[in-house]
Design a protein around this motif. Structure first.
Motif, short mmCIF file in Angstrom:
data_model
loop_
_atom_site.label_atom_id
_atom_site.label_comp_id
_atom_site.label_asym_id
_atom_site.label_seq_id
_atom_site.Cartn_x
_atom_site.Cartn_y
_atom_site.Cartn_z
N ALA A 111 0.54 -1.18 -0.01
CA ALA A 111 0.23 -0.08 -0.02
C ALA A 111 0.82 1.23 0.06
CB ALA A 111 -0.89 -0.82 1.07
N VAL A 112 1.79 0.78 0.90
CA VAL A 112 2.75 2.28 1.36
C VAL A 112 3.28 2.89 -0.52
CG1 VAL A 112 5.07 3.70 2.04
CG2 VAL A 112 2.83 2.27 2.93
N PHE A 113 3.64 1.92 -0.69
CA PHE A 113 4.81 1.75 -2.31
C PHE A 113 3.59 2.33 -3.54
CE2 PHE A 113 5.64 -0.59 -6.79
CZ PHE A 113 6.78 -0.47 -6.33
N LEU A 114 2.41 1.65 -3.99
CA LEU A 114 1.53 1.89 -4.75
C LEU A 114 1.27 3.71 -4.22
CD1 LEU A 114 -0.87 -1.32 -5.02
CD2 LEU A 114 0.97 -0.33 -6.60
N GLY A 115 0.84 3.79 -3.08
CA GLY A 115 0.29 4.69 -2.95
C GLY A 115 1.82 6.37 -3.39
N ILE A 116 3.29 5.63 -2.95
CA ILE A 116 4.65 6.38 -3.12
C ILE A 116 4.39 6.55 -4.98
CG2 ILE A 116 6.88 6.56 -3.41
CD1 ILE A 116 6.37 5.27 -0.60
N ILE A 121 11.78 11.97 -8.84
CA ILE A 121 13.39 11.86 -7.81
C ILE A 121 13.91 12.66 -6.69
CG2 ILE A 121 15.69 11.14 -8.01
CD1 ILE A 121 14.83 9.47 -10.31
N THR A 122 13.54 13.74 -7.77
CA THR A 122 14.07 15.56 -6.75
C THR A 122 13.22 15.88 -5.41
OG1 THR A 122 15.03 16.43 -8.86
CG2 THR A 122 14.32 18.43 -7.23
N GLY A 123 12.00 14.98 -5.44
CA GLY A 123 10.63 15.93 -5.00
C GLY A 123 10.74 14.73 -3.52
N TYR A 124 11.06 13.87 -4.59
CA TYR A 124 11.05 12.29 -2.79
C TYR A 124 12.05 12.76 -2.37
CZ TYR A 124 6.51 10.04 -4.58
OH TYR A 124 5.44 9.75 -4.26
N TRP A 125 13.82 13.14 -2.85
CA TRP A 125 14.32 12.82 -2.07
C TRP A 125 14.49 14.28 -1.28
CZ3 TRP A 125 18.97 10.80 -1.13
CH2 TRP A 125 19.93 11.56 -0.87
N ALA A 126 14.11 15.30 -1.67
CA ALA A 126 13.53 16.81 -1.00
C ALA A 126 12.49 16.18 0.34
CB ALA A 126 13.23 17.80 -2.17
N LEU A 127 11.89 15.58 -0.28
CA LEU A 127 11.18 14.99 1.84
C LEU A 127 12.03 13.91 2.35
CD1 LEU A 127 8.11 14.45 2.55
CD2 LEU A 127 8.19 12.18 1.14
N LEU A 177 6.14 12.20 6.29
CA LEU A 177 5.56 12.74 5.01
C LEU A 177 5.14 14.15 5.42
CD1 LEU A 177 3.59 9.51 4.05
CD2 LEU A 177 5.55 10.92 2.83
N LYS A 178 4.86 14.51 6.80
CA LYS A 178 3.96 15.34 7.35
C LYS A 178 5.40 16.56 7.46
CE LYS A 178 -0.15 14.61 9.00
NZ LYS A 178 -1.18 14.75 8.00
N ILE A 179 6.97 16.05 7.88
CA ILE A 179 7.64 17.22 8.77
C ILE A 179 8.65 17.88 6.95
CG2 ILE A 179 9.62 17.15 9.65
CD1 ILE A 179 7.20 17.82 11.20
N GLY A 180 8.68 16.45 6.08
CA GLY A 180 9.29 16.58 4.73
C GLY A 180 8.31 17.33 3.74
N ALA A 181 7.45 17.39 3.99
CA ALA A 181 6.27 18.42 3.23
C ALA A 181 6.91 19.45 2.62
CB ALA A 181 5.45 18.05 3.42
N PRO A 182 7.12 21.11 3.91
CA PRO A 182 7.08 21.34 3.37
C PRO A 182 8.38 21.59 2.31
CG PRO A 182 6.68 21.94 5.93
CD PRO A 182 6.49 20.24 5.08
N MET A 214 9.97 19.51 0.31
CA MET A 214 9.27 19.29 -1.02
C MET A 214 9.13 20.88 -1.53
SD MET A 214 6.98 16.14 -0.83
CE MET A 214 7.04 16.07 -2.37
N GLN A 215 7.98 21.92 -1.04
CA GLN A 215 8.57 22.70 -1.94
C GLN A 215 9.63 24.05 -1.12
OE1 GLN A 215 5.12 25.14 0.70
NE2 GLN A 215 4.55 26.31 -1.45
N ALA A 216 10.11 23.64 -0.36
CA ALA A 216 10.95 24.99 -0.44
C ALA A 216 12.11 24.32 -1.66
CB ALA A 216 11.59 25.35 0.45
N ALA A 217 12.48 23.05 -1.22
CA ALA A 217 13.62 22.68 -1.86
C ALA A 217 13.70 22.30 -3.82
CB ALA A 217 14.12 21.26 -1.59
#
Length: 352
Positions: free
Chosen positions: A19-24, A39-45, A305-310, A312-315
């Protein structure tokens, strides 16, 4: 029979992982669709959650109420009840713990446990109401708990505004003797808001496991959840166990609120809406398969996910709302777990 048990066990582990894999994966497809690099987005996350001591401390701090809210939902699930009122129980627990922290003066060895106990008792009381109505009048707990969320929000706001308000639309700060604040943990994590409540959440995981699987009360609660008619025939007090289940579930949620009031903030503001933590607890419990270790790991994922989300937007310039979409997708795939189970069973049959 042992082989079947092992297969069921493996399936229960594989379902949330898939479920986690499919969601990602679907989240990555959405990023591609809006012209972003997944790749850039998830790395920033990942960097926003683990790449710095401060972020890591904040992730653990975020996990704390999520673990306790998840345990509250999981406990009710295990006993055949659906507690949608964790949010309200968390709010009243937050209010009660802060009230004790503000109004009472005592040594820390008395004051801190008393404040935490106040939060647990407030949550337990808020859980008692739907439990009693379910047991006595057969009123469905989902309806009652949903409505009690709003009652908790507005009653606590009224009480703060009437009796505890200070400038800034909040209560006064709690006494240091009722605080879970840890300068050691803050220094260790580059002055994040991590506090001793994280260890209380870990202890709560052990407590839930012990109650459900190592006590007679836990056996009765689970039995009533499986089949209340058979439990009644076996001589168990079904109504008492329904009430007790909701009371214990509410107590876990109340402690989650106490962690916010005594640890993260040190006060309680007038809330303009729900915190969301109680509702996230439902997702945490579902993803964690209603087990202590599962809830702990699911809370870690949601916290990251919640702490890394900001970041994603900044980086990476990716809207942080995408994380909410990923969380929703994970919940969707967990809820659709029967489809994943069908695929796994078919693959197992083909191998034979």
């Amino acid at each position: 029979m042992i082989h079947k048990w092992l297969n069921d066990r493996a399936t229960n582990i594989l379902v949330p992982i898939l479920a986690v894999f499919l969601g990602i994966l679907v989240g990555a497809i959405i990023m591609l669709f809006i012209g972003q690099n997944p790749i850039t987005g998830y790395w920033a996350l990942l960097y926003g959650a683990f790449g710095d001591a401060y972020y890591f401390g904040e992730m653990l701090r975020m996990m704390t109420p999520l673990i306790l809210a998840g345990l509250a939902v999981a406990f009710a699930f295990r006993t055949g009840l659906f507690n949608i009122g964790v949010e309200g129980q968390l709010i009243v627990g937050w209010f009660a713990s802060v009230t004790v922290g503000v109004l009472i003066e005592a040594p820390m060895i008395i004051h801190l446990p008393l404040a935490i106990l106040a939060g647990a008792l407030a949550g337990a009381l808020w859980g008692f109401i739907p439990g009693f109505l379910k047991a006595r009048f057969y009123v469905h707990e989902v309806i009652v708990t949903i409505m009690l969320n709003y009652v908790a929000l507005y009653v606590c706001n009224y009480l703060i505004r009437t009796y505890l308000l200070v400038p800034g639309e909040r209560t006064d700060r709690i006494s240091p003797t009722a605080s879970l604040q840890s300068f050691f943990l803050q220094n260790l994590t580059d002055f994040s808001r991590l506090h001793y409540g994280f260890f209380i959440a870990i202890i709560a995981c052990i407590v839930l496991w012990f109650i459900l699987w190592k006590t007679t009360i836990g056996f009765e609660l689970r039995a009533v959840g499986y089949n209340k008619h058979a439990s009644h025939y076996a001589g168990m007090n079904v109504n008492r166990n329904i009430v007790l289940s909701m009371v214990i579930s509410g107590a876990f949620a109340g402690v989650a609120g106490a962690m916010e009031g005594l640890g993260t903030f040190g006060y309680m503001s007038i809330l303009s809406g729900f915190t969301g933590t109680g509702f996230d607890g439902i997702a945490v419990a579902l993803l964690g398969a209603n087990t202590s270790i599962g809830v702990f790991l699911a809370a870690g994922l949601f916290g990251a996910l919640k702490i890394g989300a900001p970041n994603m937007q900044a980086a990476a310039g990716i809207p942080p709302e995408l994380v909410d979409i990923v969380i929703a997708l994970i919940i969707f795939f967990v809820a659709s777990s029967y489809l994943i189970r069908i695929v796994i069973n078919r693959l197992q049959k083909e191998e034979k």
